[in-house]
Motif scaffolding. Structure first.
Motif, mmCIF file in Angstrom:
data_model
loop_
_atom_site.group_PDB
_atom_site.id
_atom_site.type_symbol
_atom_site.label_atom_id
_atom_site.label_comp_id
_atom_site.label_asym_id
_atom_site.label_seq_id
_atom_site.Cartn_x
_atom_site.Cartn_y
_atom_site.Cartn_z
ATOM 1 N N GLY A 104 0.813 -1.197 0.000
ATOM 2 C CA GLY A 104 0.000 0.000 0.000
ATOM 3 C C GLY A 104 0.846 1.246 0.000
ATOM 4 O O GLY A 104 2.050 1.202 -0.262
ATOM 5 N N LEU A 105 0.194 2.356 0.309
ATOM 6 C CA LEU A 105 0.845 3.656 0.352
ATOM 7 C C LEU A 105 1.149 4.014 1.803
ATOM 8 O O LEU A 105 0.269 3.915 2.668
ATOM 9 C CB LEU A 105 -0.064 4.718 -0.269
ATOM 10 N N VAL A 106 2.377 4.432 2.050
ATOM 11 C CA VAL A 106 2.775 4.807 3.401
ATOM 12 C C VAL A 106 3.687 6.024 3.308
ATOM 13 O O VAL A 106 4.411 6.199 2.315
ATOM 14 C CB VAL A 106 3.474 3.633 4.117
ATOM 15 N N GLN A 107 3.658 6.851 4.318
ATOM 16 C CA GLN A 107 4.536 8.019 4.358
ATOM 17 C C GLN A 107 5.947 7.613 4.777
ATOM 18 O O GLN A 107 6.125 6.599 5.463
ATOM 19 C CB GLN A 107 3.990 9.054 5.343
ATOM 20 N N PRO A 108 6.947 8.383 4.368
ATOM 21 C CA PRO A 108 8.309 8.095 4.841
ATOM 22 C C PRO A 108 8.350 8.023 6.362
ATOM 23 O O PRO A 108 7.730 8.846 7.051
ATOM 24 C CB PRO A 108 9.105 9.286 4.309
ATOM 25 N N GLY A 109 9.072 7.023 6.858
ATOM 26 C CA GLY A 109 9.126 6.799 8.294
ATOM 27 C C GLY A 109 8.053 5.857 8.806
ATOM 28 O O GLY A 109 8.108 5.437 9.970
ATOM 29 N N GLY A 110 7.102 5.537 7.962
ATOM 30 C CA GLY A 110 6.009 4.663 8.373
ATOM 31 C C GLY A 110 6.372 3.193 8.289
ATOM 32 O O GLY A 110 7.504 2.817 7.981
ATOM 33 N N SER A 111 5.362 2.354 8.550
ATOM 34 C CA SER A 111 5.561 0.901 8.596
ATOM 35 C C SER A 111 4.492 0.190 7.783
ATOM 36 O O SER A 111 3.367 0.683 7.637
ATOM 37 C CB SER A 111 5.501 0.403 10.039
#
Length: 121
Positions: A10-17
């Protein structure tokens, strides 16, 4: 017939998991090594992480200390926990498993269809 089905992309922001899963099903006698690969646009497919039937793990240098591979042998499933994601981690992630379909068969490599991981603000 053996199938590998990935999920969790999926789509995740930088720093996410994100946590990817890959479930193997069908005529399976035993599974040897299970591996995650990834392929970004314009780049070659690269090994991300692998885990043996004895739970020995191996990681690409680029993901060490951020990604964790694990497997549930009872469920014929391998997981990839991805933390501190970076834009460079964006790719299609593929599951690969080396499987014996019967006591007397040889080992054969199977691939999943891939799951997209996008890392973007």
């Amino acid at each position: 017939q053996v199938q590998l089905v990935e999920s969790g992309g999926g789509l995740v922001q930088p720093g996410g998991s994100l946590r990817l899963s890959c479930a193997a099903s069908g005529s399976i006698f035993s599974i040897n090594i299970m591996t995650w690969y990834r392929q970004a646009p314009g780049k070659e497919r690269e090994l991300v992480a692998s885990v043996t039937s004895g739970d020995t793990t191996n990681y690409a240098d680029s993901v060490k200390d951020r990604f964790t591979i694990s497997r549930d042998s009872a469920k014929n499933t391998v997981y990839l926990q991805m933390n501190s994601l970076k834009p460079d981690d964006a790719a299609v992630y593929y599951c690969n498993a080396v499987i014996r379909t019967s006591r007397f068969s040889g080992l054969r490599v199977y691939w999943g269809q891939g799951t997209q991981v996008t890392v973007s603000a």
